[in-house]
Design an enzyme around this catalytic site. Structure first.
Site, PDB file in Angstrom:
ATOM      1  N   HIS A 188     -10.846  -4.975  10.202  1.00 40.61           N
ATOM      2  CA  HIS A 188     -11.595  -4.697   8.983  1.00 40.61           C
ATOM      3  C   HIS A 188     -12.789  -3.800   9.253  1.00 40.61           C
ATOM      4  CE1 HIS A 188      -9.289  -8.057   7.353  1.00 40.61           C
ATOM      5  NE2 HIS A 188      -9.636  -7.644   6.171  1.00 40.61           N
ATOM      6  N   GLU A 237       0.802  -1.232   0.000  1.00 41.96           N
ATOM      7  CA  GLU A 237       0.000   0.000   0.000  1.00 41.96           C
ATOM      8  C   GLU A 237       0.824   1.266   0.000  1.00 41.96           C
ATOM      9  OE1 GLU A 237      -0.901  -2.599   1.623  1.00 41.96           O
ATOM     10  OE2 GLU A 237      -3.001  -2.954   1.157  1.00 41.96           O
TER      11      GLU A 237
END
Lengths: 356, 439
Positions: free
Chosen positions: A161, A92
């Site tokens: 998450h 990322e």
């Protein structure tokens, strides 16, 4: 101001997104529009912008061949090719930095975080480079990137998450941040974010992707800085965004039955705040309730409260109430997860407390 | 051709310092091979060039000894028949290289002076000693090519063509600086000259450079512009080579065959951390082949050798064959920054590299090869002195940024400051343009 719906031509862009319920209804009445789900609306916006400008490209994990974890980019790699819809390795920080470098040299990339939480790994690039480079280069380089992805609390996805990261990014100077909540504003904000010369974070929500709505056939772009008046009212101003908008609407049904008349505003722009729309509402109702999914500490609500106090103190009849999610890592257990996020009964209770 | 493979620490151990066998290795091991290589610069010697095998990551080169096995110098250094004028450059090229390195050195020396006189502030990281790397690479580039640097970026900026005035002004924090005084020493950017920064955190410039290289590929393949062949050179240090972004970008660049050259300026020290104390496998060039690109090790104190490697790496990238990792063995003559007392590095190590000053080496080569004479070089020295003096005068005379500049450039589109209570965009508020608004 938007021209009345009957004179909207296919080529005219609708730039004002203050969608009052009655106006939305009249759009549906005059033009057929088409029904779709929120993730499809995002895709439509993305596809239109990619067709319009060949410099627009997407990069992220599984955006290409897989079509995106939430199908926002489904079919786009087949249409535009593997380079325009780039499947990245799991890195990322580096691929976000790559998007920054590509933007500086002329492309208009959209970075998809498979989950907003993964973008924590890209924080170096988001804060230092996306946010700062235009300034430290003395205005020489622009960074027209869009960073988007689903965040928020889902259905028992576990703590990592289910993060609420709006507050983490809100302090970064140089970034704009918006949150979509309906198919209409999802498409409009996607298009606006892509066209903006500023780096924009578009916050989506895991549980809203399957929301269905009828949206106009003709092209439109929402305004990144403007809030959306969802329901006009006179008793109290409820400020909300993303998934909580729908919890507020649910609570509103109960409230309206009980005789309250809440004005509901979806703030849309988490940074900067649209103080005009918000202010006009407060001047009318004199009471504010903020309903957000962010954590209480240092959250969007905290900033919004401060902003309202700074600007509209004289118009307030009561302290600003703020309902935020609990400052806990989102638990896995369903009952605990439900208790983490603000639920409609809490909203009803808060309004009763505020309005009497 | 003369690339020196620096021997691994276990091969030879010196006795210069009891606790730091690593630094003694670099001095003792290298000195023997460098005596051989200095012969290459001096064309009056036998002209026998000694080289090691170039460390290219091709599978069929299995001639290296495994790590840790001791080897004698002669095994490490394979002799090649001499090629007269193997490092031939023209007089013009020689003068350009010399001028660029002298500019870098003089500028940095002036920075030190200005800093101690209170004209420049904060963290200033000087490039003295490393000039051969910047000049060697950047002078091979076209104006459309990109350079991405770190906080040690003054000389990269100068080599890429940013006027000395603009750099000095930026360092003084004046409005005429290349970044309007908003960036400072560690954030030099120039859109006109393709300088993508200037980064304070190590490693964070490498993905940006990778993005610029990606843009070249995109331009060719998506926008169908076959004239798009801009190459990107990313400079960074040995400390960065232990950082995740380095490895992530090596992977992506090789995966997509991006036109980028990763140049490691290995000066052995990350502030006070010796490269050998921080790195399990100190040969950084070896990490290129692990990701599918050539890994080259070159003497970064010799501008001609750096240039030779650079020309090949740039040509490789430009024709679409992908990235290269080049490790330049170099050294900074000053501390990490002007605030660094530089107490950890051994005097013997410093002396060893001072004897390999790239400017003195090039000067010697140019004179001895007859390409130039003393007056040519002296006139360049004088010219550079004037340029640097002028830069200081310009910076001194330039205005400080006015308050009104504070809020400019935060957003490319200032609508990003949002809509104020009065319904107007904040950027339309006069207090905004005066720099006094609270946003």
């Amino acid at each position: 101001m938007r021209a009345p719906p009957s004179t909207v031509r296919a080529s005219k862009l609708v730039t004002n997104a203050v969608a009052v319920k009655s106006e939305t209804a009249s759009i549906a009445a005059t033009k057929s529009g088409h029904e779709l789900l929120l993730f499809e609306a995002l895709r439509e916006g993305l596809e239109e912008e990619m067709e319009r400008d060949p410099r627009v490209c997407v990069l992220g994990e599984d955006v290409g061949h897989y079509g995106g974890s939430y199908k926002v980019t489904k079919g786009l790699a087949e249409k535009f090719g593997d380079l325009r819809v780039l499947d990245t390795p799991i890195a990322e920080n580096s691929f976000t930095g790559m998007a920054v470098g590509a933007a500086m040299t002329g492309l208009r990339p959209i970075v998809e975080g498979m989950n907003m939480g993964f973008l924590l790994l890209a924080y170096n690039q988001i804060s230092n480079n996306c946010g700062m480079l235009h300034y430290t280069s003395g205005g020489q380089f622009t960074i027209p990137v869009v960073i988007r992805g689903p965040g928020g609390v889902g259905r028992q996805l576990g703590a990592e998450h289910s993060q609420r990261l709006e507050s983490y990014f809100q302090s970064v100077p140089g970034l704009q941040m918006v949150a979509c909540s309906t198919p209409y504003n999802a498409k409009g904000l996607m298009k606006a974010a892509i066209r903006s010369e500023n780096p924009v974070i578009l916050c989506e929500h895991v549980l809203l992707y399957n929301l269905k709505e009828r949206i106009p056939d003709e092209e439109y772009v929402c305004c990144l800085e403007r809030a959306e008046l969802v329901r006009p009212g006179k008793d109290v101003t409820i400020l909300t965004y993303s998934r909580m908008r729908h919890h507020v609407l649910q609570a509103a049904k109960s409230l309206i039955n009980k005789g309250y008349d809440p004005e509901i505003i979806d703030i849309i722009s988490l940074k900067p705040f649209d103080l005009h729309t918000i202010g006009n509402s407060i001047k009318k109702t004199h009471k504010v309730l903020i309903v957000e999914e962010c954590m209480r500490t240092g959250g969007i609500g905290a900033s919004l409260r401060a902003s309202i106090m700074d600007n509209f103190w004289d118009y307030l009849d009561a302290p600003i109430m703020c309902l935020s999610s609990q400052d806990v890592p989102t638990p896995y257990a369903g009952t605990l997860e439900e208790a983490t996020v603000v639920q409609p009964p809490q909203i009803v209770k808060a309004i009763k407390q505020l309005c009497g | 051709m003369a690339y020196v493979m620096r021997s691994s620490p276990s091969v030879q151990s010196g006795s210069l310092a009891p606790h730091s066998s690593a630094s003694s290795v670099s001095s003792s091991a290298s000195s023997s091979s460098y005596i051989l290589r200095l012969g290459a610069l001096n064309s009056q010697r036998s002209g026998r060039l000694s080289i090691t095998r170039r460390a290219i990551g091709t599978a069929n080169r299995r001639t290296r000894k495994p790590h840790g096995v001791s080897a004698s110098t002669s095994e490490l250094v394979a002799e090649k028949p001499s090629i007269k004028n193997a490092l031939a450059i023209t007089r013009e090229e020689g003068l350009i290289l010399y001028e660029d390195m002298v500019l870098g050195r003089s500028f940095e020396d002036m920075c030190a002076q200005m800093y101690y006189r209170g004209k420049m502030f904060g963290f200033v990281h000087l490039y003295n000693g490393q000039e051969a790397v910047s000049t060697g690479f950047v002078k091979c580039l076209k104006p459309e090519d990109y350079v991405c640097s770190t906080y040690r970026d003054h000389v990269h900026a100068l080599s890429k063509g940013v006027p000395a005035r603009a750099v000095m002004s930026e360092l003084f924090g004046k409005a005429t600086g290349i970044c309007r005084g908003q960036g400072g020493s560690m954030h030099m950017f120039s859109k006109e000259h393709g300088l993508l920064g200037g980064f304070a955190f190590i490693g964070e410039g490498i993905p940006v450079a990778t993005g610029a290289a990606f843009k070249t590929k995109y331009e060719r393949e998506v926008l169908k512009n076959d004239k798009a062949d801009a190459v990107t050179v990313a400079f960074f240090g040995d400390g960065t080579c232990n950082n995740g972004q380095f490895f992530e970008c090596l992977n992506m660049a090789a995966l997509w065959k991006l036109p980028i050259i990763f140049v490691v300026e290995n000066n052995l020290w990350a502030i006070g951390m010796s490269h050998y104390r921080a790195t399990s496998v100190p040969e950084i060039w070896k990490k290129g082949p692990a990701f599918g690109m050539p890994g080259i090790h070159v003497d970064g104190m010799d501008v001609l050798k750096v240039r030779e490697v650079a020309l090949e790496a740039v040509a490789r990238a430009r024709r679409g064959d992908g990235p290269t990792l080049v490790e330049c063995e170099t050294y900074r003559f000053r501390g990490h920054s002007l605030a660094d007392p530089d107490e950890l590095r051994k005097p013997a190590e410093k002396a060893h590299y001072a004897a390999r000053d790239p400017i003195i080496a090039l000067k010697k080569y140019l004179l001895e090869s007859g390409l130039v004479d003393e007056t040519d070089l002296r006139s360049i020295d004088k010219k550079i002195d004037e340029i640097v003096e002028d830069a200081v005068e310009f910076a001194d005379a330039s205005p400080l940024p006015p308050r009104s500049q504070l809020l400019e450039n935060v957003f490319a589109d200032p609508k990003g400051f949002g809509i104020g209570p009065d319904g107007k965009y904040r950027c339309e508020d006069p207090a905004f343009t005066a720099g006094t608004a609270q946003v």
